[in-house]
Each structure stands twice: as C-alpha cells, then as structure tokens.
Motif scaffolding. Structure first.
Motif, short mmCIF file in Angstrom:
data_model
loop_
_atom_site.label_atom_id
_atom_site.label_comp_id
_atom_site.label_asym_id
_atom_site.label_seq_id
_atom_site.Cartn_x
_atom_site.Cartn_y
_atom_site.Cartn_z
N TRP A 84 0.84 -1.20 0.00
CA TRP A 84 0.00 0.00 0.00
C TRP A 84 0.87 1.25 0.00
N GLU A 85 2.10 1.10 0.44
CA GLU A 85 3.03 2.24 0.55
C GLU A 85 3.79 2.46 -0.76
N ILE A 86 4.26 3.69 -0.98
CA ILE A 86 5.07 3.98 -2.16
C ILE A 86 6.33 3.12 -2.06
N PRO A 87 6.66 2.37 -3.12
CA PRO A 87 7.84 1.50 -3.07
C PRO A 87 9.13 2.28 -2.88
N GLU A 88 10.08 1.64 -2.21
CA GLU A 88 11.38 2.25 -1.97
C GLU A 88 12.01 2.69 -3.28
N HIS A 96 11.02 5.32 -4.95
CA HIS A 96 10.07 6.14 -5.70
C HIS A 96 9.64 7.33 -4.86
N THR A 97 9.27 8.38 -5.55
CA THR A 97 8.75 9.59 -4.90
C THR A 97 7.35 9.83 -5.44
N GLU A 98 6.67 10.80 -4.87
CA GLU A 98 5.35 11.18 -5.38
C GLU A 98 5.43 11.49 -6.88
N ALA A 99 6.52 12.14 -7.28
CA ALA A 99 6.67 12.52 -8.70
C ALA A 99 6.91 11.30 -9.59
N THR A 100 7.75 10.35 -9.17
CA THR A 100 8.07 9.22 -10.05
C THR A 100 6.93 8.21 -10.17
N ILE A 101 6.06 8.14 -9.16
CA ILE A 101 4.97 7.17 -9.27
C ILE A 101 3.97 7.58 -10.35
N SER A 119 4.61 8.21 -13.26
CA SER A 119 5.01 7.64 -14.55
C SER A 119 4.80 6.11 -14.58
N LEU A 120 4.35 5.53 -13.49
CA LEU A 120 4.14 4.08 -13.44
C LEU A 120 2.88 3.68 -14.20
N PRO A 121 2.88 2.48 -14.79
CA PRO A 121 1.63 1.99 -15.40
C PRO A 121 0.52 1.95 -14.35
N GLY A 122 -0.65 2.45 -14.70
CA GLY A 122 -1.78 2.46 -13.78
C GLY A 122 -1.84 3.68 -12.87
N ALA A 123 -0.93 4.64 -13.06
CA ALA A 123 -0.89 5.81 -12.18
C ALA A 123 -2.21 6.58 -12.17
N HIS A 124 -2.96 6.48 -13.25
CA HIS A 124 -4.26 7.19 -13.30
C HIS A 124 -5.22 6.71 -12.20
N LEU A 125 -4.99 5.51 -11.68
CA LEU A 125 -5.86 4.98 -10.61
C LEU A 125 -5.69 5.72 -9.29
N LEU A 126 -4.60 6.50 -9.18
CA LEU A 126 -4.37 7.25 -7.95
C LEU A 126 -5.26 8.49 -7.88
N GLU A 127 -5.81 8.91 -9.00
CA GLU A 127 -6.70 10.07 -9.03
C GLU A 127 -8.11 9.63 -8.69
#
Length: 168
Positions: free
Chosen positions: A28-32, A34-39, A41-49
């Motif tokens: 559930w946590e941002i993986p080691e 990675h930062t708020e900015a780099t996540i 660019s991850l596949p599926g990042a749109h799901l965070l909105e």
C-alpha cells in the motif's frame, strides 16, 4: 531481476496499491526508491486520481437519522430511538438548514460527525467507495444519480432517512 512496479486497484479495499510484476510483491506504501513525482510515470498511475476510480464505483458520505420503524432503532448515540419518520425527516432538514443550495463536503462532514446515527459519523459520514449491489436500493440509486459534489434530497431506506453527499 529488477522491480517492475505498477499500480493496480484493490476490489476488496476499493483503493489503489503498488504491485511488482517481477517479484509478485504488493504494498500500500510507495515502493522504496520512488517519490510522489516518479509514481506518476508508473503503469496504472491514473488509478491514484479519485476521478479515475473504476467507473462502476462511487464514493459518498451520508447523514443518517433513524426512527422507531428503522431496521435497527438504536445507534451509537441512542440506545432506543422512539422518534417518528416524520420527526427524523424534520431533524435532517433542521440540521442542514444553514447549508444553502450548494453545501461543501466540509459542512456536510461536520454535521454528520456529530448527528448521524451511523458509525460512519466518526469519519464525517464517509462510506468510502462502493459499487452497485452493496447498498440498499434507494440509497444506491440516489447516490449513482447524484453529480459529484451534490447533496441528495431525503432518501428513505430500511435503515432510516438520509441525506447523501456524493464525493467521487
């Protein structure tokens, strides 16, 4: 083998999570590393909105006032509820009389946290995300038909009478 992080959506918790396809690990946590900015660019990042949660889900808060004919005429506030349905509706209207035509989520949460007969009062009435079939039919229909940021008229269910505020 290097990590191949992506963002997926948990149907049980109704929240996005991180999944490493290389190792099968999820968190559930941002993986080691990675930062708020780099996540972003991850596949599926749109799901965070919140606006991009699966289309068959809504999120809402509610203010529930139970009455003596409710399915369970008791609450965290009152051991035995004896008011009539008409009195419960009058209470709803009185509690929200100062809202005006466009209440804010903050106004709604403040009233729900003190006056709602549902345990969700502790979260300002927030019920989280839900899909069709998880709520009583009148509640579900009212919520799915509301635009985000709007409050319903009185909704009558077996649990009591509600105002619903759709948040996503």
């Amino acid at each position: 083998m290097s990590a191949q992080w992506e963002i997926r959506f948990s149907n049980s918790r109704r929240l996005p999570y991180f999944y490493d396809a290389a190792s099968g690990q999820s968190t559930w946590e941002i993986p080691e590393g990675h930062t708020e900015a780099t996540i972003k660019s991850l596949p599926g990042a749109h799901l965070l909105e919140p606006a991009n949660a699966p289309a068959n889900q809504v999120r809402a808060s509610h203010l529930l006032i139970k009455h003596r004919d409710s399915r369970r005429p008791s609450s965290w506030k009152e051991e035995k509820i004896t008011r009539t349905k008409e009195e419960a509706i009058a209470m709803l209207k009185q509690l929200t009389a100062d809202f005006g035509p466009n209440p804010t989520q903050e106004q709604f949460a403040k009233v729900a946290s003190v006056h709602s007969d549902c345990p969700s009062a502790k979260a300002g009435g927030d019920l989280g995300f839900f899909t069709r079939g998880q709520m009583q039919k009148p509640f579900e229909e009212a919520t799915f038909n509301l635009p985000v940021g709007a409050m319903s008229d009185v909704v009558d269910t077996d649990s009591g009478v509600h105002y619903i505020f759709r948040t996503a």
